[in-house]
Write an enzyme that holds these catalytic residues in place. Structure first.
Site, short mmCIF file in Angstrom:
data_model
loop_
_atom_site.label_atom_id
_atom_site.label_comp_id
_atom_site.label_asym_id
_atom_site.label_seq_id
_atom_site.Cartn_x
_atom_site.Cartn_y
_atom_site.Cartn_z
N SER A 300 0.53 1.97 3.07
CA SER A 300 1.79 1.22 3.13
C SER A 300 1.68 -0.15 2.47
CB SER A 300 2.24 1.12 4.59
OG SER A 300 3.55 0.64 4.70
N ASP A 311 -0.95 -2.88 -11.49
CA ASP A 311 0.03 -2.75 -12.58
C ASP A 311 0.18 -4.03 -13.37
OD1 ASP A 311 0.40 -0.18 -11.82
OD2 ASP A 311 2.51 -0.37 -11.27
N LYS A 325 1.29 6.34 1.84
CA LYS A 325 2.47 6.15 2.66
C LYS A 325 3.40 5.20 1.93
CE LYS A 325 4.99 4.73 6.38
NZ LYS A 325 5.93 3.60 6.45
#
Length: 447
Positions: A300, A311, A325
């Site tokens: 999460s 990224d 998740k």
């Protein structure tokens, strides 16, 4: 008998009509097409089953109990994270973000009817007893978990501090189930741990994302900067076995190391579920390299941070693929004492990757290994400087060994690094990579 069933069935249908009337405001938000496509046949089936239970079940059951169970089943059947919350459940949910609660100290979910350990929380009874991420709990004392809801299983795990609970666990790689006894305690979650690694490299461990995580993290980094002469050369950010927590905390932690760009965005059916979070122009490490450690227990909010830094090319991610998740749950109050925790959106990393059921793939895969020192050879290798009559190196160092360094300091640091690798192989590898990145950055700055 048939007459009784029909009467009970009609009564059940009447209850459904009453429920629909009470929920008129919810239906008013639906489009006309959706109203026209209500599954009347399924509602009739529900009413018939309701009536048969009322007439034929071995013991009398209150209407309120049947309807509440129907609601629970309807919501829990959507996905593992959606739940109906009564007053006790709602109160239980709010406890986790405050950093102190009673129990074993594990973040759990459901898988195939069993309780799955997402991750044990640092410095808790479960972690000390040896519970691991990925463990499947199949029995709590003498009570089988199969058939229990997640809330019912959690209620059994809760208890008075000092009392014990025997967990029967199925673990990958083990031939038979394990029995682990855990003594319940008050769980006080310390979100941030930090220390220096090898002079000017920081180690920052986030065990869970809470409301005060970012402010505690910044204080820890300021303290570490004060302990070194100059700025930090790099940082290991340890998110292993971090089950997540508060979304805003994950966003602000990511923002602390990014100067611009997207951190995370969410997509859902409602406008309120369309969110985008951008970084502000500051970096508390001034561009110093970061290595992020993750594993299958990183979930999460942890995955949001790892995905954003990966990224944005701000950090190297090391370890194993994360939990996956990537969904957003919203607490929707229904009455003064009840609410629904409903999955309303999915998380996406800045590049558009969905975290859900995929997780974050690390840049460098690392196994969780235990390293032991090889036996020292009695014969030391011969070097050029050991040869009789060797040439001097031409740099003014008569012995050809280069500039002298403190042997005590070198040995002390070497021993410390060896101990780290023995205790935590992944952390040792992360530090080695961090040193290399720092050296490369220093050379680029110099040139």
């Amino acid at each position: 008998m048939i007459r009784v069933v029909r009467q009970a069935s009609l009564r059940g249908l009447g209850l459904i009509i009453v429920c629909v009337s009470l929920s008129l405001t919810a239906f008013q938000t639906m489009a006309k097409e959706e109203l026209e496509s209500l599954p009347l046949q399924q509602l009739r089936t529900f009413a018939d089953i309701f009536g048969r239970i009322k007439a034929n079940y071995v013991e009398p059951v209150e209407d309120e109990v049947l309807l509440e169970n129907a609601i629970r089943g309807m919501v829990s059947g959507l996905d593992p994270h959606s739940n109906y919350l009564d007053a006790d459940d709602y109160k239980e949910l709010q406890v986790g973000t405050k950093g102190e609660f009673g129990g074993l100290g594990i973040e759990v979910g459901m898988e195939d009817g069993f309780v799955k350990v997402i991750s044990p929380i640092d410095d808790t009874p479960a972690q000390r007893a040896g519970v691991r991420s990925g463990d499947l709990i199949v029995r709590l004392d003498d009570t089988p978990v199969k058939g229990l809801s997640l809330n019912e299983a959690v209620a059994l795990m809760r208890g008075k501090p000092g009392t014990s609970l025997e967990l029967t666990i199925v673990r990958k790689g083990e031939e038979k189930p394990l029995k682990i006894i855990v003594v319940r305690d008050i769980i006080r979650v310390v979100s941030i741990k930090s220390r220096l690694l090898d002079e000017r490299f920081a180690y920052l461990r986030i065990s869970q994302f809470q409301t005060n995580t970012t402010s505690d993290m910044l204080k820890s980094l300021d303290r570490l900067k004060g302990e070194v002469e100059g700025s930090l050369l790099g940082m290991v950010l340890d998110l292993r076995n971090n089950p997540g927590g508060v979304l805003n905390a994950a966003v602000s932690v990511s923002d602390a190391f990014l100067e611009s760009g997207l951190i995370v965005y969410t997509e859902g059916r409602e406008n309120d579920s369309q969110l985008r979070f951008e970084a502000a122009p500051d970096d508390v490490l001034d561009g110093a390299p970061i290595v992020v450690l993750v594993n299958e227990g990183s979930a999460s909010a942890s995955e949001i941070v790892a995905g954003a830094l990966q990224d944005q090319n701000r950090a190297v991610i090391m370890g194993s693929r994360t939990f996956g998740k990537g969904s957003v749950q919203t607490i929707i109050p229904i009455t003064d004492t009840a609410a629904v925790k409903l999955t309303t959106a999915r998380y996406f990393t800045p590049s558009g990757r969905s975290i859900q059921a995929e997780g974050i793939e690390p840049d460098i895969e690392l196994e969780d290994l235990t390293v032991s020192k090889a036996e020292d050879s009695q014969v030391k290798p011969i070097k050029e400087s050991n040869l009789s009559g060797h040439l001097l190196n031409g740099n003014g160092n008569g012995n050809g060994k280069g500039p002298e360094k403190s042997e005590d300091n070198k040995e002390s640091q070497a021993d410390e690094n060896r101990d780290m690798v023995k205790k935590d192989y992944q952390l040792g590898e992360a530090l080695n990579l961090l040193k290399g990145l720092a050296i490369l950055r220093s050379k680029k700055t110099t040139s």
